[in-house]
Write a protein that holds these residues in place. Structure first.
Motif, mmCIF file in Angstrom:
data_model
loop_
_atom_site.group_PDB
_atom_site.id
_atom_site.type_symbol
_atom_site.label_atom_id
_atom_site.label_comp_id
_atom_site.label_asym_id
_atom_site.label_seq_id
_atom_site.Cartn_x
_atom_site.Cartn_y
_atom_site.Cartn_z
ATOM 1 N N ARG A 212 40.526 16.785 -57.203
ATOM 2 C CA ARG A 212 40.514 17.670 -56.034
ATOM 3 C C ARG A 212 41.895 18.261 -55.750
ATOM 4 O O ARG A 212 42.206 18.629 -54.606
ATOM 5 C CB ARG A 212 39.978 16.954 -54.788
ATOM 6 C CG ARG A 212 38.482 16.689 -54.833
ATOM 7 C CD ARG A 212 37.988 16.002 -53.576
ATOM 8 N NE ARG A 212 38.053 16.876 -52.427
ATOM 9 C CZ ARG A 212 37.046 17.665 -52.006
ATOM 10 N NH1 ARG A 212 35.917 17.693 -52.672
ATOM 11 N NH2 ARG A 212 37.185 18.426 -50.939
ATOM 12 N N ARG B 177 33.069 25.625 -56.323
ATOM 13 C CA ARG B 177 34.032 24.612 -55.896
ATOM 14 C C ARG B 177 34.661 24.991 -54.549
ATOM 15 O O ARG B 177 34.793 24.158 -53.652
ATOM 16 C CB ARG B 177 35.117 24.450 -56.963
ATOM 17 C CG ARG B 177 36.179 23.413 -56.598
ATOM 18 C CD ARG B 177 37.035 23.027 -57.786
ATOM 19 N NE ARG B 177 37.804 24.128 -58.285
ATOM 20 C CZ ARG B 177 37.680 24.638 -59.505
ATOM 21 N NH1 ARG B 177 36.803 24.148 -60.349
ATOM 22 N NH2 ARG B 177 38.435 25.650 -59.912
ATOM 23 N N GLU C 166 31.294 18.754 -59.340
ATOM 24 C CA GLU C 166 32.627 18.503 -58.800
ATOM 25 C C GLU C 166 33.301 17.294 -59.433
ATOM 26 O O GLU C 166 34.492 17.321 -59.733
ATOM 27 C CB GLU C 166 32.563 18.317 -57.288
ATOM 28 C CG GLU C 166 33.958 18.195 -56.669
ATOM 29 C CD GLU C 166 33.912 17.950 -55.176
ATOM 30 O OE1 GLU C 166 34.463 18.791 -54.455
ATOM 31 O OE2 GLU C 166 33.340 16.929 -54.758
ATOM 32 N N SER D 23 32.160 24.432 -51.756
ATOM 33 C CA SER D 23 32.022 23.023 -51.413
ATOM 34 C C SER D 23 33.145 22.584 -50.489
ATOM 35 O O SER D 23 32.920 21.925 -49.470
ATOM 36 C CB SER D 23 32.022 22.179 -52.695
ATOM 37 O OG SER D 23 32.053 20.806 -52.400
#
Length: 376
Positions: free
Chosen positions: A350, A122, A343, A125
């Motif tokens: 997020r 994560r 994700e 990314s």
């Protein structure tokens, strides 16, 4: 944690599997500590303005202006490094490109050491996505080395608009003590760093939430705020639909009386090292975005009281990712394991900016009293 207890609404349902073991059969004393909670199971999408949602469009009073933040913000200040500062720190003397390449090399070393870790995936990314948005700088235009510091400023000339966090209908989160005559909860916050909020930390660094209790039938206006300008990226959430599921939670061991803690630890020891589950990770607190239930204190449990003397109620837990132990994965997504990173499933909102997450408490006697915020 009891067996699955249902989900409401016309959106797809997500179902928590039965717990690996009925903990009340082992420790019936825990029954008095049971609390209702709602797992919201956020998934990226386009929610309707009248629906419960994360960062979605809101029902709004037609004559009420959009709220702004007037609290001091902790902002980043960049200035050119002095010759003395450059001499003291080799890192400052590096060109931006060389410095970034050095950091990327170290980051790749971490990825190679932990190739299946979802948290590392994560971070990778987000790290490389952020770099892809930075325009290239020609060598002859590389700016002088800079020093980055922080400074507290009050946004007087250009007040900062708040951004939506959640909108929740009482039918979806029945465990929340809504004030009489209201049926819609809206939480917005300022996506900048603040240091002067009410909470447990001596040095708080986080967003500043505002809570609104509404009556949906009186709201004829719909508002969809535009992109936030500035602020901390991890505090501007992705738009998500939610899929409420009502569950029962039991406290983290640290929130229990010492005799019960000792019983839990003795029972876990009797299971042996080969046990596939334990109390803290599989039988007490559900992971993910949720309302109600019990808090997780990574360091030490805390007693939370309002200035009026009343106990405070855990309104919202906004975590740094949805994933917990695999036993909590919804039945509809049980093919996902801790070694698989997706994700949109593991980090749909997020949200970032906390090691574990943000906890928002409200006064049980009067939810209009000032909330209590913790970043864990």
């Amino acid at each position: 944690m009891t067996a699955l207890e249902g989900s409401m609404g016309s959106l797809p349902m997500f179902t928590t599997p039965n717990r690996p073991l009925d903990i009340l059969a082992v420790l019936p004393e825990l029954a008095t500590y049971a609390r209702r909670a709602t797992r919201l199971h956020p998934r990226r999408g386009n929610p309707a303005a009248e629906a419960s949602s994360v960062a979605g469009p809101l029902l709004w009073p037609e004559d009420e202006p959009w709220p702004t933040c007037s609290l001091p913000h902790l902002v980043t200040v960049r200035r050119e490094a002095t010759a003395e500062e450059q001499a003291r720190s080799p890192r400052i003397r590096e060109s931006p490109a060389a410095g970034l390449a050095s950091v990327n090399a170290k980051f790749e070393e971490i990825r190679a050491r932990f190739p299946t870790d979802p948290n590392v995936a994560r971070l990778a990314s987000r790290w490389y996505d952020g770099q892809s948005r930075i325009p290239a700088v020609a060598p002859e235009r590389v700016p002088a080395p800079t020093i980055i510091t922080t400074q507290e400023l009050v946004p007087t000339e250009h007040p900062v608009p708040l951004v939506p966090v959640v909108q929740l209908r009482t039918a979806d989160v029945p465990e929340i003590p809504f004030p009489e005559g209201t049926d819609l909860l809206q939480i917005l916050w300022c996506p900048h760093l603040h240091t002067t909020l009410r909470g447990p930390q001596q040095h708080y660094y986080g967003p500043a939430p505002s809570i609104f209790w509404r009556t949906a039938a009186r709201l004829a206006h719909t508002i969809a705020p535009g992109p936030a300008a500035g602020g901390v990226g991890g505090y501007v959430l992705e738009q998500c639909t939610v899929h409420p599921e009502h569950i029962t939670e039991y406290p983290d061991p640290e929130d229990l009386p010492e005799p019960l803690q000792e019983q839990i630890y003795a029972w876990e020891e009797s299971l042996g090292d080969e046990s596939a589950f334990d109390y803290r990770n599989d039988l007490s607190l559900a992971p993910g975005l949720k309302t109600g239930g019990w808090p997780y204190w990574p360091e030490t449990s805390r007693s939370v009281r309002c200035d009026c003397g009343s106990e405070m109620y855990l309104l919202l837990t906004l975590p740094n990712g949805e994933r917990g132990a695999d036993s909590w994965n919804p039945l509809e997504e049980c093919s996902q394991t801790g070694e698989d990173y997706n994700e949109e499933l593991d980090d749909p909102t997020r949200f970032s900016g906390a090691r574990e997450g943000i906890l928002i408490y409200i006064c049980h006697r009067d939810p209009h009293h000032e909330p209590w915020i913790a970043i864990e």
